[in-house]
Design a protein around this motif. Structure first.
Motif, PDB file in Angstrom:
ATOM      1  N   TYR A 240      -8.487   2.382  -6.920  1.00  0.00           N
ATOM      2  CA  TYR A 240      -7.558   1.571  -6.126  1.00  0.00           C
ATOM      3  C   TYR A 240      -7.050   2.331  -4.910  1.00  0.00           C
ATOM      4  O   TYR A 240      -6.815   1.727  -3.852  1.00  0.00           O
ATOM      5  CB  TYR A 240      -6.408   1.058  -6.991  1.00  0.00           C
ATOM      6  CG  TYR A 240      -6.860  -0.048  -7.909  1.00  0.00           C
ATOM      7  CD1 TYR A 240      -7.270  -1.274  -7.384  1.00  0.00           C
ATOM      8  CD2 TYR A 240      -6.918   0.127  -9.280  1.00  0.00           C
ATOM      9  CE1 TYR A 240      -7.723  -2.294  -8.204  1.00  0.00           C
ATOM     10  CE2 TYR A 240      -7.368  -0.889 -10.123  1.00  0.00           C
ATOM     11  CZ  TYR A 240      -7.763  -2.096  -9.576  1.00  0.00           C
ATOM     12  OH  TYR A 240      -8.214  -3.103 -10.390  1.00  0.00           O
ATOM     13  N   ALA A 241      -6.909   3.632  -5.007  1.00  0.00           N
ATOM     14  CA  ALA A 241      -6.534   4.435  -3.833  1.00  0.00           C
ATOM     15  C   ALA A 241      -7.626   4.344  -2.765  1.00  0.00           C
ATOM     16  O   ALA A 241      -7.332   4.173  -1.581  1.00  0.00           O
ATOM     17  CB  ALA A 241      -6.299   5.888  -4.228  1.00  0.00           C
ATOM     18  N   THR A 242      -8.872   4.433  -3.194  1.00  0.00           N
ATOM     19  CA  THR A 242      -9.971   4.393  -2.221  1.00  0.00           C
ATOM     20  C   THR A 242     -10.149   3.003  -1.621  1.00  0.00           C
ATOM     21  O   THR A 242     -10.616   2.878  -0.494  1.00  0.00           O
ATOM     22  CB  THR A 242     -11.304   4.857  -2.843  1.00  0.00           C
ATOM     23  OG1 THR A 242     -11.601   4.062  -3.973  1.00  0.00           O
ATOM     24  CG2 THR A 242     -11.229   6.313  -3.249  1.00  0.00           C
ATOM     25  N   LYS A 243      -9.763   1.979  -2.345  1.00  0.00           N
ATOM     26  CA  LYS A 243      -9.841   0.621  -1.774  1.00  0.00           C
ATOM     27  C   LYS A 243      -8.892   0.486  -0.584  1.00  0.00           C
ATOM     28  O   LYS A 243      -9.155  -0.275   0.339  1.00  0.00           O
ATOM     29  CB  LYS A 243      -9.520  -0.422  -2.842  1.00  0.00           C
ATOM     30  CG  LYS A 243     -10.667  -0.628  -3.826  1.00  0.00           C
ATOM     31  CD  LYS A 243     -10.478  -1.872  -4.654  1.00  0.00           C
ATOM     32  CE  LYS A 243     -10.812  -3.087  -3.826  1.00  0.00           C
ATOM     33  NZ  LYS A 243     -10.847  -4.328  -4.592  1.00  0.00           N
ATOM     34  N   ILE A 244      -7.794   1.219  -0.616  1.00  0.00           N
ATOM     35  CA  ILE A 244      -6.839   1.182   0.497  1.00  0.00           C
ATOM     36  C   ILE A 244      -7.353   2.011   1.673  1.00  0.00           C
ATOM     37  O   ILE A 244      -7.349   1.566   2.813  1.00  0.00           O
ATOM     38  CB  ILE A 244      -5.459   1.712   0.043  1.00  0.00           C
ATOM     39  CG1 ILE A 244      -4.833   0.755  -0.964  1.00  0.00           C
ATOM     40  CG2 ILE A 244      -4.531   1.928   1.247  1.00  0.00           C
ATOM     41  CD1 ILE A 244      -3.608   1.301  -1.664  1.00  0.00           C
TER      42      ILE A 244
END
Length: 196
Positions: free
Chosen positions: A45-49
């Motif tokens: 989810y961090a990388t999706k941002i």
């Protein structure tokens, strides 16, 4: 090859991390907070941002990471177009760094089912080696007897002694060989966590 880099601290939503997160944000770092148990999900989810192509993972319990070793890992990742590049077990405990592509992370996130694969970010890669192009960075020497990670009080004492002896304000970070040399010259410090 030139590439942009960004430091993102990916920690949990546990309230015990509030003051650390406030400190990091005040000092200009990006912080992402996610699940305490599903660390793989937290990374995803961090990388999706932030949408990176590659993710270098460095853990907070390894404060004496060697930037030259990190550079080798990045270089191999870029040259070989790998899905996952990681260090061989012959490196000292405390130098752990690895890099993986966003596409590999997405596969792991969508397919990791066990609790251990959700808790340990790259375990799915290790359990499914044929699903990714994986490359091991080999060490020239067998250094697994050295330990300068921080998992318990004895480790903290060793790392504190290393920093107090080797750190000089305004100079480049000291390297792994300097830490090993220091521990070889100070067996009383090396022995503090040798039993772990």
């Amino acid at each position: 090859m030139l590439f942009r880099s960004k430091i993102i601290i990916a920690t949990s939503i546990d309230k015990k991390n509030d003051s650390m997160c406030d400190y990091l944000k005040t000092n200009g770092f990006d912080v992402f907070r996610g699940s305490e148990e599903d660390v793989l999900g937290r990374f995803y989810y961090a990388t999706k941002i932030y949408k990176p192509e590659g993710i270098m993972r460095i853990t907070a319990d390894c404060p004496l990471i060697d930037p030259e070793i990190c550079d080798k890992v990045i270089e191999l990742y870029l040259e070989e177009k790998a899905g996952h590049v990681y260090l061989a077990p012959s490196f000292a405990e405390g130098l752990d760094c690895e890099i993986f592509s966003f596409s590999a992370l997405k596969v792991a996130y969508n397919n990791a089912k066990t609790k251990s694969e959700r808790e340990h970010v790259s375990l799915y890669f290790k359990n499914n080696p044929k699903s990714f192009k994986r490359i091991t960075v080999e060490n020239k020497t067998d250094d697994k007897r050295y330990r300068f990670t921080v998992d318990n009080p004895e480790d903290f004492e060793v790392v504190k002694a290393i920093i107090n002896s080797l750190y000089r304000k305004g100079t480049p970070p000291f390297k792994a060989w300097e830490i090993k040399q220091f521990l070889d010259k100070h067996p009383e410090i090396f022995r503090k966590n040798a039993h772990i």
